[in-house]
Scaffold this active site. Structure first.
Site, mmCIF file in Angstrom:
data_model
loop_
_atom_site.group_PDB
_atom_site.id
_atom_site.type_symbol
_atom_site.label_atom_id
_atom_site.label_comp_id
_atom_site.label_asym_id
_atom_site.label_seq_id
_atom_site.Cartn_x
_atom_site.Cartn_y
_atom_site.Cartn_z
ATOM 1 N NE ARG A 1 -4.273 -0.948 -0.331
ATOM 2 C CZ ARG A 1 -4.356 -1.877 -1.285
ATOM 3 N NH1 ARG A 1 -3.311 -2.167 -2.036
ATOM 4 N NH2 ARG A 1 -5.496 -2.522 -1.492
ATOM 5 C CD GLU B 1 -2.687 3.490 -5.636
ATOM 6 O OE1 GLU B 1 -3.693 3.033 -6.217
ATOM 7 O OE2 GLU B 1 -1.880 2.793 -5.021
ATOM 8 C CG HIS C 1 -2.946 -0.523 -7.434
ATOM 9 N ND1 HIS C 1 -3.413 0.147 -6.335
ATOM 10 C CD2 HIS C 1 -2.982 -1.844 -7.102
ATOM 11 C CE1 HIS C 1 -3.724 -0.719 -5.374
ATOM 12 N NE2 HIS C 1 -3.466 -1.936 -5.829
HETATM 13 C C1 8YV Z 1 -6.713 -4.640 -6.189
HETATM 14 C C2 8YV Z 1 -4.946 -4.687 -4.360
HETATM 15 O O1 8YV Z 1 -6.783 -4.604 -7.548
HETATM 16 O O2 8YV Z 1 -6.262 -6.468 -3.572
HETATM 17 C C3 8YV Z 1 -5.602 -5.496 -3.298
HETATM 18 O O3 8YV Z 1 -5.416 -5.155 -2.129
HETATM 19 O O4 8YV Z 1 -4.129 -3.909 -4.072
HETATM 20 C C4 8YV Z 1 -5.271 -4.807 -5.801
HETATM 21 O O5 8YV Z 1 -4.752 -5.991 -6.271
HETATM 22 C C5 8YV Z 1 -7.364 -3.437 -5.607
HETATM 23 O O6 8YV Z 1 -7.228 -3.320 -4.245
HETATM 24 C C6 8YV Z 1 -8.843 -3.439 -5.954
HETATM 25 O O7 8YV Z 1 -9.636 -2.906 -4.959
#
Ligand code: 8YV
Length: 322
Positions: free
Chosen positions: A241, A270, A288
């Site tokens: 993150r 982001e 991402h």
């Molecule tokens: C997702 C991600 O695409 O799953 C997660 O935590 O970071 C990503 O792979 C994104 O969060 C979609 O909400």
């Protein structure tokens, strides 16, 4: 009995949207435009379930009053964009989508390690610029990944999937830092060794890859002090993150040569990226992409619907986090 009213906040893979439409009174987001904070608050009053993504900030205001909302089925494993304490206080269930994205997210971490170490972004820009004058022994020389020391912060499913790739595929020596003790057989499966603290880990690694949760607890875990403990030829990779890394401090550390390079898939705000990073050749910037494969995005959607089905059948959803 009336079907549960479900809001999907972004466009999803068609097969999962079809499954939702078959079982629920569903509102899809065909324009794929992110909802505004006010629209999210209004949705909580109108829907039994909201299925958000990382682009939806679900703050405490969404749970204020007495919303109709009963469950948030998050599309993604990370849920630091959801005010979980407020959800809990309001009696709203929250679920996520673990497991199904571990391989693809680990693949993106490995991609960033290789791209940063082997200067792939710089090379691609050189070719596309038309300025490439041909092979030279000293051109775009990077660092060798095979046999290097990889430090992994957070040894959950994604961290372990990266460790397997790095150790068995690239002969990397894997060092792990994790909140709790990792089972010896889990470490042994990828030749990994657990170290005590982040401070112990930092000076030892050639590559540092982050796989811990985001949120307040880990905000700026990697800031000026941590970066200052890393080797000057080390590479930082973040697929966890954005808030885990202090982007401003990272830009300063890179400019000062405190570390050699970075590969980022996630950012503090982001889609905004700290401007200083945008101009740096030794930084690889991806939008991402961690879970972005057809297979995984469909599997994530089905995982959300499995949780929803269980909840509305009166059972405990399998991936309940609140
Ligand atoms: C997702 C991600 O695409 O799953 C997660 O935590 O970071 C990503 O792979 C994104 O969060 C979609 O909400």
């Amino acid at each position: 009995m009336a079907r549960a009213k479900v809001l999907v906040t972004r466009a999803w893979p068609a097969e999962v949207e079809a499954r939702l439409a078959a079982g629920y009174d569903v509102t899809l987001n065909t324009s794929d435009t992110a909802l505004t904070p006010a629209e999210l608050v209004a949705a909580a009053a109108d829907y039994d379930a909201i299925l958000p993504t990382v682009t939806d900030r679900i703050g405490a205001e969404v749970f204020a009053g007495a919303p109709r909302l009963r469950i948030l089925g998050n599309y993604g494993v990370g849920f630091s964009h959801i005010a979980t304490d407020a959800a809990r206080a309001a009696g709203v269930v929250v679920t996520n989508t673990p497991d199904v994205l571990s391989d693809c997210t680990a693949d993106i971490a490995m991609t960033l390690i290789l791209m940063a170490a082997r200067r792939a972004g710089e090379g691609e820009r050189l070719v596309r610029s038309g300025q490439w004058t041909g092979w030279r022994p000293t051109q775009l020389v990077g660092r060798k990944v095979s046999g290097a020391v990889l430090g992994i912060v957070g040894f959950g499913r994604i961290g372990q999937a990266l460790a397997r790739r790095a150790h068995h595929g690239f002969g990397m020596r894997v060092l792990v830092q994790n909140r709790s003790a990792v089972a010896p057989e889990v470490l042994a499966a990828c030749g990994a060794e657990q170290v005590g603290t982040l401070d112990d880990l930092l000076p030892k690694v050639d590559v540092l890859s982050l796989h811990c949760p985001g949120g307040a607890a880990n905000r700026h875990l990697i800031g000026a002090a941590a970066l200052g403990r890393m080797k000057p030829d080390a590479i930082l990779v973040n697929t966890a993150r954005g808030e885990v890394v202090d982007e401003g401090a990272l830009a300063e550390a890179l400019a000062a040569g405190q570390i050699a390079a970075a590969g980022l898939d996630v950012y503090e705000a982001e889609p905004r990226v700290t401007p200083a990073l945008m101009g740096m050749e030794n930084v690889v910037l991806l939008p991402h992409l961690g879970s972005a494969t057809h297979e995984t995005r469909a599997a994530m959607g089905h995982r959300v619907v499995d949780n929803l089905d269980a909840f509305f059948a009166g059972k405990n959803p399998p991936d309940r986090v609140v």
